[in-house]
Design a protein around this motif. Sequence first.
Motif, PDB file in Angstrom:
ATOM      1  N   TYR A   2       0.818  -1.209   0.000  1.00 45.27           N
ATOM      2  CA  TYR A   2       0.000   0.000   0.000  1.00 45.27           C
ATOM      3  C   TYR A   2       0.856   1.265   0.000  1.00 45.27           C
ATOM      4  O   TYR A   2       1.780   1.399   0.797  1.00 45.27           O
ATOM      5  CB  TYR A   2      -0.902  -0.001   1.232  1.00 45.27           C
ATOM      6  N   LEU A   4      -0.009   5.600  -0.452  1.00 47.48           N
ATOM      7  CA  LEU A   4      -1.062   6.595  -0.648  1.00 47.48           C
ATOM      8  C   LEU A   4      -1.025   7.175  -2.049  1.00 47.48           C
ATOM      9  O   LEU A   4      -2.057   7.479  -2.636  1.00 47.48           O
ATOM     10  CB  LEU A   4      -0.919   7.715   0.396  1.00 47.48           C
ATOM     11  N   ILE A 110      -8.573   3.605   4.043  1.00 46.79           N
ATOM     12  CA  ILE A 110      -7.667   4.668   3.593  1.00 46.79           C
ATOM     13  C   ILE A 110      -8.257   6.072   3.709  1.00 46.79           C
ATOM     14  O   ILE A 110      -7.549   7.050   3.477  1.00 46.79           O
ATOM     15  CB  ILE A 110      -7.210   4.413   2.148  1.00 46.79           C
ATOM     16  N   THR A 191      -4.357   2.951   9.425  1.00 46.89           N
ATOM     17  CA  THR A 191      -4.456   2.496   8.031  1.00 46.89           C
ATOM     18  C   THR A 191      -3.388   1.464   7.717  1.00 46.89           C
ATOM     19  O   THR A 191      -3.674   0.388   7.168  1.00 46.89           O
ATOM     20  CB  THR A 191      -4.329   3.690   7.065  1.00 46.89           C
TER      21      THR A 191
END
Length: 324
Positions: A2, A4, A110, A191
């Motif tokens: 992951y 952003l 998220i 997150t």
Amino acid sequence: MYTLEKAIKNTITLGSACNFNKYIHICYGIDNNFVRPLGISMTSIINNNPSNNIIFHIFTDYLDANAQSLLKIFAETTNSIMIIYLINTSIFDKLSYTKHFTKAMYNRFIMPKILNDTVKYFLYIDADTQCLNKLDSLFKINLNNNIVAVVSDLPYVKKQQISALNLKNNDYFNSGFMYIDVKKWNTEKITEKVMKFSSNNSNKLKWQDQDALNIILDGKCLYIDKKYNYLLNMKHKNATMPDDVIFVHYVGRYKPWTEWCLHPLKEKFLSVARNSLWKDIPIIKPTTYKTMKMMGRSSILYGEYISGIYWYLKYVIYKIKSKL
């Protein structure tokens, strides 16, 4: 892994806001199939809170042209603000999902990261949630150093999952409602933690995102009254709802926009739908053997025996055909 930077493909803003801090922020995570209940949910919020300034944050991977058009008209006619975040769902590829529980459920993971620089608090709700009263009391809640305010799940689910997940604080919440302190969430890297946990345990969690959130947020939640997320399963004929409910959450597969839901409380949803931009969208009819079985069950349950026999016969025929 992951990141952003890979999460958002594009954003679409409908309307304009001067100062985000003067608005109530409400977030949804959906796929294109849930735009109709989303629209009814937002309509119900506006209807019950006409004096509040609201920004709706919609997280989705795709919206067709008709959905975008209706959402644009909704923002214009209600004088509300809407920000649509188009999500790159590949960031969830390592997490488990099904046709029924799609990747859209992970969008809530998220949201606080994406809203970190602009929003202090926001309310996340599932799109199959309807507002029935004013929200003022909710946004006055003091989180008391907790990260989120939540509501306990149904008793049988709660009992089962507390044991299965070995939760130390002896409670288990429904993740379809979370009032979130954005700074605290991000300071504690929630997150990152839920993404990592879900990736490492993708095939071990019964309730996927909800189980992961309960484990990572164990001991960091303020549990509030069930009227804020009243879980209503209209599969059960004896299901009732008190008058003080703020949000009713239509859990299970007997949704009020389906033909096989015959519970009289579905009128709560339909009365709003009939006066919304989504009024011309018909309810969903049984077209698979599983939904035909549900249609047959409901018909018998409510005394419509001829209809029930008809749908059970169709269920048997279609099930046999599906196995050939």
